[in-house]
Design a protein around this motif. Sequence first.
Motif, PDB file in Angstrom:
ATOM      1  N   VAL A  35      83.664  65.950  89.764  1.00 11.07           N
ATOM      2  CA  VAL A  35      84.299  67.167  90.261  1.00 11.07           C
ATOM      3  C   VAL A  35      84.051  68.332  89.302  1.00 11.07           C
ATOM      4  O   VAL A  35      83.385  69.301  89.661  1.00 11.07           O
ATOM      5  N   PHE A  36      84.565  68.247  88.081  1.00 14.87           N
ATOM      6  CA  PHE A  36      84.527  69.405  87.182  1.00 14.87           C
ATOM      7  C   PHE A  36      83.102  69.781  86.777  1.00 14.87           C
ATOM      8  O   PHE A  36      82.695  70.931  86.924  1.00 14.87           O
ATOM      9  N   LYS A  37      82.352  68.804  86.258  1.00 19.66           N
ATOM     10  CA  LYS A  37      80.970  69.110  85.860  1.00 19.66           C
ATOM     11  C   LYS A  37      80.108  69.422  87.079  1.00 19.66           C
ATOM     12  O   LYS A  37      79.293  70.348  87.047  1.00 19.66           O
ATOM     13  N   ALA A  38      80.299  68.675  88.156  1.00 19.64           N
ATOM     14  CA  ALA A  38      79.507  68.913  89.368  1.00 19.64           C
ATOM     15  C   ALA A  38      79.759  70.303  89.940  1.00 19.64           C
ATOM     16  O   ALA A  38      78.852  70.922  90.499  1.00 19.64           O
ATOM     17  N   ILE A 134      87.081  74.566  93.190  1.00 14.41           N
ATOM     18  CA  ILE A 134      86.860  74.958  91.795  1.00 14.41           C
ATOM     19  C   ILE A 134      85.774  76.025  91.722  1.00 14.41           C
ATOM     20  O   ILE A 134      85.915  77.020  91.009  1.00 14.41           O
ATOM     21  N   GLN A 135      84.696  75.850  92.485  1.00 10.59           N
ATOM     22  CA  GLN A 135      83.645  76.853  92.495  1.00 10.59           C
ATOM     23  C   GLN A 135      84.166  78.193  93.007  1.00 10.59           C
ATOM     24  O   GLN A 135      83.850  79.248  92.442  1.00 10.59           O
ATOM     25  N   GLN A 137      87.301  79.315  92.903  1.00 10.69           N
ATOM     26  CA  GLN A 137      88.179  79.919  91.914  1.00 10.69           C
ATOM     27  C   GLN A 137      87.383  80.451  90.717  1.00 10.69           C
ATOM     28  O   GLN A 137      87.673  81.522  90.196  1.00 10.69           O
ATOM     29  N   ALA A 138      86.374  79.702  90.284  1.00 15.13           N
ATOM     30  CA  ALA A 138      85.531  80.166  89.171  1.00 15.13           C
ATOM     31  C   ALA A 138      84.841  81.476  89.534  1.00 15.13           C
ATOM     32  O   ALA A 138      84.766  82.398  88.718  1.00 15.13           O
ATOM     33  N   GLU A 139      84.368  81.577  90.765  1.00 16.55           N
ATOM     34  CA  GLU A 139      83.713  82.813  91.210  1.00 16.55           C
ATOM     35  C   GLU A 139      84.694  83.979  91.187  1.00 16.55           C
ATOM     36  O   GLU A 139      84.358  85.073  90.729  1.00 16.55           O
ATOM     37  N   GLN A 140      85.919  83.757  91.652  1.00 17.45           N
ATOM     38  CA  GLN A 140      86.929  84.808  91.627  1.00 17.45           C
ATOM     39  C   GLN A 140      87.238  85.232  90.182  1.00 17.45           C
ATOM     40  O   GLN A 140      87.371  86.409  89.881  1.00 17.45           O
ATOM     41  N   ILE A 141      87.336  84.255  89.274  1.00 14.95           N
ATOM     42  CA  ILE A 141      87.606  84.542  87.863  1.00 14.95           C
ATOM     43  C   ILE A 141      86.473  85.368  87.269  1.00 14.95           C
ATOM     44  O   ILE A 141      86.683  86.337  86.559  1.00 14.95           O
ATOM     45  N   GLU A 142      85.233  84.968  87.557  1.00 16.67           N
ATOM     46  CA  GLU A 142      84.069  85.672  87.027  1.00 16.67           C
ATOM     47  C   GLU A 142      83.994  87.116  87.490  1.00 16.67           C
ATOM     48  O   GLU A 142      83.489  87.986  86.794  1.00 16.67           O
ATOM     49  N   HIS A 143      84.517  87.380  88.679  1.00 15.92           N
ATOM     50  CA  HIS A 143      84.473  88.743  89.229  1.00 15.92           C
ATOM     51  C   HIS A 143      85.749  89.516  88.971  1.00 15.92           C
ATOM     52  O   HIS A 143      85.941  90.594  89.545  1.00 15.92           O
ATOM     53  N   GLY A 144      86.632  88.936  88.146  1.00 16.17           N
ATOM     54  CA  GLY A 144      87.862  89.656  87.751  1.00 16.17           C
ATOM     55  C   GLY A 144      88.955  89.563  88.767  1.00 16.17           C
ATOM     56  O   GLY A 144      89.858  90.313  88.825  1.00 16.17           O
TER      57      GLY A 144
END
Length: 144
Positions: A35-38, A134-135, A137-144
Amino acid sequence: MDDKPVKKKTCFVISPIGSADSETRERSDKALKHVFKAALEPRGYQVIRADEISVPGSITLQVLEKVLESDLVIADLTEHNPNVFYELAVRHASEKPVIHVIDATETIPFDIADLRAIRLELDLDGTERARLEIQAQAEQIEHG
């Protein structure tokens, strides 16, 4: 032309780990790998958990450094592990991004129940759903 290597983004996973042959370790290893690494390695993250740190020194200080300095932290709240909650509190105090996950069969403790958490199931469909969440949420985090 600049030949400097691109620095990878870092993601530190705080989770219950357990002893080498425990059910906790087996579950934690599956979540880390499938999950996390993938989810995050294809997005350019180096994903690491405490037991993968191989440099000499104080384990506690190394973990706290990762908790504070990583670009992203995933906090696996499964089993309500006290170390996980301690490290999560430190990360929350830093006001840096965290993705919360918990086993789908467990409840989130009252004190953090208002935080969005990804419900994790470690079957084929469940890992796919969690990776996609996770992907996202990570995308949202990366874009602020």
